[in-house]
Design an enzyme around this catalytic site. Structure first.
Site, short mmCIF file in Angstrom:
data_model
loop_
_atom_site.label_atom_id
_atom_site.label_comp_id
_atom_site.label_asym_id
_atom_site.label_seq_id
_atom_site.Cartn_x
_atom_site.Cartn_y
_atom_site.Cartn_z
N ARG A 81 -4.03 41.55 24.31
CA ARG A 81 -3.28 40.21 25.31
C ARG A 81 -2.71 39.50 23.81
NH1 ARG A 81 -1.70 38.71 30.10
NH2 ARG A 81 -4.09 40.34 31.93
N GLY A 82 -1.34 39.59 24.14
CA GLY A 82 -0.89 38.70 22.98
C GLY A 82 0.71 37.43 23.16
N GLY A 83 1.79 36.90 22.57
CA GLY A 83 2.16 35.92 23.40
C GLY A 83 3.24 36.49 24.23
N MET A 84 3.89 37.84 24.15
CA MET A 84 5.18 38.06 24.50
C MET A 84 4.01 39.55 25.73
SD MET A 84 8.14 39.72 23.12
CE MET A 84 7.07 41.69 22.93
N LYS A 102 1.49 49.59 26.85
CA LYS A 102 2.49 48.47 26.15
C LYS A 102 3.45 47.83 27.57
CE LYS A 102 3.80 44.33 22.76
NZ LYS A 102 3.34 44.26 21.35
N ASP A 196 6.73 41.38 10.53
CA ASP A 196 5.73 40.36 10.78
C ASP A 196 4.32 41.38 10.47
OD1 ASP A 196 4.39 38.68 12.08
OD2 ASP A 196 4.11 39.74 14.35
#
Length: 532
Positions: A81-84, A102, A196
């Site tokens: 899980r990430g920020g987006m 995703k 990134d």
């Protein structure tokens, strides 16, 4: 009872989503509020949230995993899980293939930037077909209207996770990064800039092959479009190029990704990124204002060529880096093959020039100090100038004690005597400066060179010689040396019977005077008259 409850909850979740009465976000909760608004209402101090309402929400959310589907995929478990977005391990319904799915987080559903970034990641990766880029299988939209995409499931972890185990295997680290650089170069050739690259975005598959993933910040090199710039939209501090924090996305080039590749290699070889700080802003400022640390300053045992490769990638000026990820890959491959790399260490003049550009005020102060010092020196130069060495008088000579080369080494007295006789005879020659016995004989038994003797005694020439006696015969070898050039001016060897030694002294003396081209002021005494 539980089966009935699960069935009821499942049926409610299959109903078409409704808009939240307060914020307009799509929701499947029967009370008409999204989760965020419902929780906010419960936190209001003047509102008493109904426990029945919360219980009803929990019942609706309690859906068995086996009944949770997203498009054509059955969700098995959450794996990241990430920020987006959030990533699940899932199974394709018909092929039963295990994949990763995703989807964007629900609270980003109303964010145009977040949705655009998510769709851009899917589109960018879907158009790239390379063995070291994570493949995208399908792009779709969930029943909630939120985008998702499926991709290859990788169970080997990322470089962030396996990095510590690679520190002892430099060759393996370089092999991985050479392949990653080739993959990034492939993306660049198709107009895609990653922006990134970091250890967490480079996955390792079951065969140990690296896979570049997460093109969420990817940008077309051929367009000038850009999303709203936020700290999360810049990339990961510690791995992004300095210009990513200061320049518009339209101004970035492939050399920004080259910087990130060098930072990842730096991490694999040292266990840390090039710059560390208390917060993201501190790290970004360091990268913009401070040269990257030398690789061998942290790991002295590392190869100097690897240090040069990392330093070239991490140059602050993009023009000083490798011009492409392909050039970086080529140098890494040269290192693996034990061939000379193309990159060269930065020279001292270039480092000074770069330092002066970073510190203009200090440069001005330094130059001012130098000019002031030069002015003071010029005004008082006579006090600072060392006395110049005395020039030897013209036609000056020192007669050194002759060396005894006889087998028995018993002719020292005779050697000193002949040296003194020659010295006394030369002292009577007009225009010839002859150094006294005490000064000349101070070098007896030393290994001083002719030049050293000339400087210390301040003479132009030195006469040295040797004596060898065999029975009643004696051999005297002499040579005249110029102390400034070290060249031999004159040399001669005399073989005589011992009874005529005084005449021999006169003969040697006259030969020396002739070599110096000095006219005798007086006739030298004839010692043969004293012979018995």
């Amino acid at each position: 009872m539980k089966s009935s409850r699960d069935s009821s909850a499942s049926s409610r979740l299959t109903n078409p989503p409704q808009e939240c009465k307060q914020c307009g976000t799509k929701t499947r909760l029967s009370n008409g509020l999204c989760v965020n608004c419902l929780l906010g209402e419960g936190l209001e101090p003047d509102t008493q949230a109904s426990s029945d309402a919360f219980e009803r929400v929990l019942n609706e959310a309690d859906v068995p995993d086996k009944q949770w589907r997203m498009g054509n995929y059955e969700i098995l478990e959450e794996i990241a899980r990430g920020g987006m977005g959030v990533i699940y391990r899932a199974q394709q319904r018909h092929s039963r293939r295990i994949v990763a799915v995703k989807r964007v987080l629900s609270y980003h559903a109303k964010s145009h930037d977040s949705l655009a970034r998510f769709r851009r990641e899917a589109e960018a990766a879907a158009n790239l077909d390379h063995p070291n880029i994570l493949p995208i299988f399908e792009v779709g939209e969930s029943d909630d209207g939120l985008p998702f995409f499926s991709m290859k499931y990788v169970s080997g972890g990322s470089l962030q996770q396996i990095g510590p185990t690679l520190r002892g295997d430099r060759r393996r680290s370089v092999q991985l990064m050479a392949k990653v650089a080739r993959a990034v170069d492939y993306a660049h050739a198709r107009g895609i800039l990653h922006r990134d690259l970091k250890p967490g975005n480079i996955l390792i598959d079951d065969h140990g092959e690296p896979l570049v993933s997460d093109f969420g910040l990817a940008k077309s090199l051929e367009t000038n479009s850009d999303l709203t710039r936020t700290l999360t939209g810049l990339g990961t501090p510690g791995y992004i190029a300095p210009e990513q924090a200061n320049s518009a996305a339209a101004d970035l080039t492939a050399r920004s990704d080259v910087y990130s590749l060098g930072a990842v290699l730096f991490y694999l070889l040292t266990g840390r990124p090039p710059f560390l700080g208390e917060n993201a802003l501190s790290v970004i400022q360091q990268a913009a204002n401070t040269p990257a640390p030398k690789l061998r300053s942290l790991e002295p045992s590392l190869d100097r060529d690897l240090e040069t490769i990392c330093a070239r990638c991490l140059e602050q000026d993009p023009k000083a880096r490798y011009q492409s990820a392909g050039d970086l890959a080529a140098d890494l491959e040269r290192w693996l093959e034990n061939r000379p790399i193309a990159a060269r260490p930065v020279t001292v003049p270039v480092r000074i020039w770069r330092w002066s550009r970073r510190n203009p005020k200090l440069v001005v102060a330094t130059l001012s100090g130098i000019l002031l010092g030069a002015s003071v020196f010029w005004l008082f130069r006579e006090n600072f100038s060392p006395a110049s060495p005395a020039t030897p008088p013209e036609k000056s000579i020192a007669v050194l004690p002759f060396v005894d080369l006889s087998e028995a080494r018993d002719q020292e007295y005779f050697c000193d005597g002949i040296s003194e006789e020659i010295l006394h005879a030369l002292a009577r020659v007009d225009g010839l400066h002859v150094l006294g016995r005490t000064s000349s004989f101070s070098f007896k038994g030393t290994n001083a060179t002719v030049g050293e003797i000339g400087r210390k005694l301040n003479v132009e020439d030195v006469l040295e010689g040797s004596v060898r006696r065999e029975g009643n015969r004696i051999r005297v070898t002499t040579q005249l040396m110029n102390t400034r050039t070290g060249f031999q001016v004159w040399t001669e060897t005399y073989d005589r019977e011992l009874p005529g030694i005084f005449a021999l002294q006169d003969e040697i003396t006259r030969s020396i005077v002739d070599a110096l081209k000095i006219k005798l002021a007086v006739a030298l005494p004839t010692h043969e008259r004293r012979d018995p």
